[in-house]
Write an enzyme that holds these catalytic residues in place. Structure first.
Site, PDB file in Angstrom:
ATOM      1  N   GLY A 587      12.513 -30.925 -23.975  1.00 59.45           N
ATOM      2  CA  GLY A 587      13.248 -31.730 -23.148  1.00 59.45           C
ATOM      3  C   GLY A 587      12.643 -32.713 -22.640  1.00 59.45           C
ATOM      4  N   GLY A 590       9.947 -32.171 -20.198  1.00 57.91           N
ATOM      5  CA  GLY A 590       8.778 -31.387 -20.614  1.00 57.91           C
ATOM      6  C   GLY A 590       9.199 -30.272 -21.546  1.00 57.91           C
ATOM      7  N   VAL A 592       9.675 -26.369 -22.738  1.00 58.44           N
ATOM      8  CA  VAL A 592      10.346 -24.960 -22.067  1.00 58.44           C
ATOM      9  C   VAL A 592       9.916 -23.897 -22.878  1.00 58.44           C
ATOM     10  CG1 VAL A 592      12.271 -24.180 -21.291  1.00 58.44           C
ATOM     11  CG2 VAL A 592      12.286 -26.754 -21.304  1.00 58.44           C
ATOM     12  N   LYS A 606       9.208 -24.258 -17.287  1.00 58.07           N
ATOM     13  CA  LYS A 606       9.289 -25.811 -17.844  1.00 58.07           C
ATOM     14  C   LYS A 606       8.234 -26.480 -17.312  1.00 58.07           C
ATOM     15  CE  LYS A 606      13.237 -27.794 -17.721  1.00 58.07           C
ATOM     16  NZ  LYS A 606      14.243 -28.627 -18.233  1.00 58.07           N
ATOM     17  N   ASP A 733      21.402 -36.952 -14.977  1.00 56.65           N
ATOM     18  CA  ASP A 733      21.001 -36.757 -16.298  1.00 56.65           C
ATOM     19  C   ASP A 733      21.807 -35.429 -16.733  1.00 56.65           C
ATOM     20  OD1 ASP A 733      19.423 -37.211 -18.771  1.00 56.65           O
ATOM     21  OD2 ASP A 733      17.864 -35.951 -18.302  1.00 56.65           O
TER      22      ASP A 733
END
Ligand code: NAG
Ligand code: NAG
Ligand code: NAG
Ligand code: NAG
Ligand code: NAG
Ligand code: NAG
Ligand code: NAG
Ligand code: NAG
Length: 901
Positions: A587, A590, A592, A606, A733
């Site tokens: 993602g 960062g 996962v 994550k 987001d």
């Protein structure tokens, strides 16, 4: 005789003394009322309530001898059921309002025996039942308000027998069927509001006798057919709202209605010309199929005119027919108006605030006199063929906050626009010959000047790639490079402004906050290698993992299960040292990893790339507060681990992964999308560890029922974040890859609060949402992060759900060719849907639907409705978008058949 009079006086005196001593008189009626209150008052307000003085409460009206005549128990949080033999015993009751409580069905039948009622309001409660035909017993009723409940079934025709009924409010329920003629033949009615129900069929052919009606609102139903000619008998009618129905035919029956002031007919399929509306003040007829010119049919008091998205034509200078010193709002966008803009006499629009002439066929130049309309705050002339320069007189438009002149043929210098201090949105793109203004580029982003030739070479001057890399097709490549470099620079500038503002405001970035802008840019470069974090390793374990000396001494904080006493060593074991094989996605925040922790706890871990901007203390306290934000449609944050520079967050594992991968279609279509925007997911990878991820099924076919469930669940999560009791949070987001699906395909919004937490990070993406999902205002100076920004991004996800297309970079079938001049073909989902909506041929909208999702016409119809909601959510102007709570309401009203495949 005399002595008798004396006695009477004595008895009355005695009675009142009695009353004074013992409080208000008690009677069976007061007891019945008390019983009602005992049943419905919340226990918290019990103690503060003086039951011995009911009649002296201002919310209750009694006669002296304790006969209850009026009850006004509004907004008291009353709950539960109205018991029999309580309110129903108050036979003298003439006014009863229980407005804004949480009372439930059933309504006891004895309510309908209160034949003295003149006023009854049960509005804004939770009644969910068919409306009793015994309503007709309330013969004295003058005002009936049942709005904002869940009443369903037909509206009883007996309402027509209530000869004194003047005000009837049934809006925001689920009444269905067609309107019976009886409702329409009540001469005493002054207000009839049945908006936002599920009425269908057509209006009764000859509604007459509504000779005293002032207000008629049938908006938000599914009524079809033509307007009956009988409407022309409504000589007193002042407000008519028929918007959001399926009416067809012309508006002949409204022609010349003498009192009509507000005419709202938006979102129907009315045809023909605009009728004579001499008294009109507010006219909204947008999104119909009206034709003809703007003629002198409006009243001298007209102040709002919305005729957008019709088939009107004629010279734009005919706007003179709506000029008046009161005129404030004109929207004639998306029609076929032509002729020269320079012939519009702006001198006669002194009060104008809002002017939208976009998407027409208008030529000529912008007249100087536009500077006389000094109250203008909103101008949209985009998608026309306007030429000439932006007149100097724009400097007088000091209130202007939104200016869109994109997709025209304007030229010349725009320096004067830099003086408009209130400007929040500026779009001058695709005016090839316009002069570039770097101050405006810096303030509003490169996007506001894309397609402006003059801006390109300047941007390319700074970094031209070595000539060898430009092979053939010089010109094209040059332009591409120019645009790309330009965009990067533009974004950089915007991002830097954003970052600095944010950094100052929020006091985040504990480590860098004292750095200057220049130093920050320097830091950015130096750090970039370091920043790549664990996801850049090619080998199976990485330096940062190896650097952790004593993994068993680093605790993992688990909020719900502290007794597990987990340490970083457990995480290493469960992920084989953060081995690539256990990575499930990449993602923007960062990588996962999937991990099965001791206690059979399946989690995803994550590693926050930008986590290091948080100090240990800040990280610990922020993660703890994020964990308290709980909702069934949010991915639960289970814990965290702070190890050296890294911050790891631990979430409950969601078996079916991100929504985006279910919408991508066949695997071969999924190659080539930008890895930064979408997580990658490799079906073929064999995940040997216990913590396997379910592979993507062969046929990626989410049924409409499942898609609707996802849409509603996601909206609920956002409604909780935006309007919840304890939280007020903007997610920032929202995107398909942040919508995680559990085993049952219930959606869970991921990364709640993280974007805000890491807002100071170097990743410009989180300064303004992800590409394709960010609302236009985030790219603009002064564009604040608001809940309406989330609504926009949510709308994009809705559009993805119904069309199965990616927000950007997909193929968007181009029906009629895009804008009229210079504009590029549609290249994003929002723009495409907007274009199809404006075309208004239902055929083209249906082609936009993801045919994999539906089999029956009912689902298809529902998907079209949701498409429309997505369209509303993605309005350019934040103020035009619905709130997420309204979206929840709209989606709840659409109930798909869950049994369909
Ligand atoms: C309740 O009302 C009665 C009559 O007005 C009064 O005498 C009594 O003090 C009130 N009790 C409280 C607790 O306020
Ligand atoms: C209400 O009316 C019913 C029937 O008329 C009667 O049986 C009952 O006692 C009354 N209740 C009260 C509290 O007065
Ligand atoms: C409804 O009542 C609640 C209190 O129970 C109040 O907070 C709210 O503002 C009221 N809403 C309306 C629309 O009157
Ligand atoms: C109106 O809706 C009802 C269900 O509420 C349905 O049975 C009926 O067929 C519909 N009528 C029309 C004309 O669409
Ligand atoms: C716009 O005008 C041009 C020429 O004036 C005409 O060819 C074209 O069809 C018009 N387009 C629309 C959408 O009315
Ligand atoms: C423009 O409107 C003003 C005020 O209504 C009027 O005085 C003037 O004559 C008009 N100008 C033209 C060219 O029609
Ligand atoms: C412009 O707006 C101001 C403030 O709202 C108002 O007082 C003024 O009357 C408006 N001007 C015109 C010409 O209507
Ligand atoms: C870009 O480079 C060209 C040619 O070297 C030059 O003529 C032009 O002035 C430069 N533009 C800017 C804004 O520096």
């Amino acid at each position: 005789m005399g002595s008798c009079k004396c006695w009477c006086v004595f008895v009355i005196c005695l009675a009142s003394v009695f009353g004074c001593v013992y409080g208000s008189p008690r009677s069976e009626e007061v007891t019945a009322l008390e019983n009602f209150l005992h049943a419905v008052l919340p226990s918290s307000s019990f103690t503060s309530f003086n039951f011995s003085a009911i009649c002296s409460w201002e919310k209750i009206r009694c006669t002296e001898d304790g006969i209850v005549t009026g009850i006004f128990l509004e907004s008291l949080d009353l709950r539960g059921y109205i018991p029999m033999n309580t309110l129903g015993n108050l036979s003298s009751l003439s006014e009863l309002s229980l407005y804004n409580n949480s009372l439930q069905s059933p309504i006891p039948p004895d309510i309908w025996s209160l034949t003295n009622l003149r006023y009854l309001s049960l509005s804004l409660n939770s009644f969910e039942e068919e409306l009793s035909t015994q309503l007709s017993h309330l013969v004295k009723l003058e005002r009936l308000d049942l709005s904002q409940n869940k009443f369903y079934g037909p509206i009883p025709q007996q309402i027509g027998q209530l000869n004194h009924l003047q005000y009837l409010y049934l809006g925001f329920n689920s009444f269905s069927g067609s309107l019976s003629a009886d409702v329409f033949t009540n001469p005493s009615l002054r207000v009839l509001d049945i908006s936002h129900n599920e009425l269908n069929g057509s209006l009764p052919p000859q509604p007459t006798n509504l000779s005293n009606l002032l207000y008629l609102n049938l908006s938000g139903n599914s009524i079809s057919g033509k307007l009956p000619f009988g409407l022309s008998a409504m000589r007193t009618l002042a407000t008519l709202d028929l918007s959001n129905n399926s009416f067809t035919g012309d508006l002949e029956s409204l022609h010349g209605l003498p009192s009509l002031e507000q005419v709202i007919l938006s979102f129907n399929s009315f045809t023909g010309p605009i009728p004579l509306l001499r008294s009109s003040k507010i006219v909204k007829m947008n999104s119909n199929l009206l034709s003809g010119h703007i003629q002198a049919v409006f009243g001298p008091q007209l102040s709002v005119l919305d005729l957008s998205s019709n088939s009107l034509s004629g010279a734009i200078s005919e706007l003179v027919n709506v000029s008046s010193p009161l005129m404030k709002h004109i929207d004639v966008s998306s029609n076929s108006f032509s002729g020269s803009l320079s012939l519009v006499n702006f001198t006669s629009f002194t009060a104008l605030e809002y002017l939208d002439l976009s998407s027409n066929n208008i030529t000529g130049s912008i007249p100087d006199a536009i500077g006389d309309s000094t109250n203008l705050t909103y101008i949209d002339f985009s998608n026309n063929m306007i030429n000439g320069s932006v007149p100097q007189s724009f400097v007088h438009l000091t209130s202007l906050s939104h200016l869109d002149l994109s997709c025209n043929s304007l030229s010349g210098d725009v320096t004067e626009l830099t003086r408009l201090q209130n400007m929040k949105y500026l779009n001058l793109s695709f005016n090839e010959n316009l002069g570039c203004n770097f101050a405006l580029v810096a303030a509003f982003g490169m996007g506001s000047f894309s397609g402006v030739m003059d801006c390109r070479p300047a941007a390319a001057n700074i970094t031209l790639p070595p000539p060898g890399s430009l092979r053939k097709g010089k010109i094209n490549l040059g332009i591409v490079v120019g645009v790309v470099v330009g965009c990067v620079l533009g974004l950089g500038v915007v991002f830097m402004i954003f970052s600095v503002v944010r950094c100052r405001k929020k006091g985040r970035w504990p480590r860098h906050s004292t750095l200057s802008l220049k130093q920050r840019v320097g830091t950015f470069k130096e750090d970039s290698k370091f920043m790549s974090g664990p996801f850049s390793f090619e080998s199976n374990s990485g330096p940062w993992v190896a650097n952790v000396k004593n993994a068993t001494s680093v605790p993992v904080i688990m909020f719900e299960k502290p007794l597990l006493n987990l340490t970083f060593a457990d995480l290493l074991r469960a992920t084989s040292n953060f081995n690539r094989e256990t990575q499930v996605s990449q993602g923007g925040l960062g990588p996962v990893y999937s991990a099965m922790l001791p206690g059979d706890l399946h989690v995803s871990i994550k590693v926050l790339i930008d986590g290091r901007i948080l100090t240990n203390e800040v990280a610990a306290s922020e993660f703890s507060s994020l964990a308290k934000i709980k909702h069934p449609n949010l991915v639960p944050l289970l814990g965290y681990c702070i190890v050296g520079e890294e911050r790891l967050v631990i979430y409950e594992f969601m078996k079916n992964g991100g929504l985006h991968r279910w919408l991508l279609g066949s695997p071969d279509c999924s190659q080539g999308f930008p890895p930064h925007n979408h997580m990658y997911y490799d079906v073929s990878r064999d995940l040997a560890s216990r913590a396997t991820v379910e592979p993507l099924p062969e046929a990626v076919n989410l049924s409409w029922g499942v898609r609707h469930k996802i849409a509603l669940g996601l909206a609920r999560a956002l409604a909780f974040l935006h309007h919840g009791q304890s939280v007020k949070l903007v997610h920032r987001d929202v995107k398909a890859s942040n919508v995680m699906l559990d085993e049952e395909f219930e959606p869970h919004l991921a990364n709640t609060g993280l974007a805000g937490l890491l807002a100071g990070s170097e990743d410009a993406m989180f300064a303004g949402g992800s590409p394709g999902y960010a609302p236009p205002e985030y790219g603009q100076s002064g564009g604040k992060v608001t809940s309406m920004g989330d609504v926009f991004s949510y709308g994009v996800v809705l559009l993805e759900l119904v069309t199965g297309k990616k927000p950007i970079g997909d193929t968007y079938e181009d029906e009629e060719g895009a804008g009229t001049s210079g504009c590029p073909a549609i290249n994003d989902l929002v723009g495409w849907i907007r274009m199809l909506m404006h075309e208004k041929q239902s055929g083209s909208l249906i082609r936009a639907l993801d045919s994999r999702a539906y089999e029956d016409p009912i689902s298809q119809g529902q998907m079209l409705e949701v498409l429309r909601i997505g369209y509303l959510c993605t309005a350019d102007l934040a103020s035009k978008r619905p709130t997420i709570q309204q979206v929840v309401g709209l989606l709840k009203d659409i109930a798909p058949n869950m049994n369909s495949p």
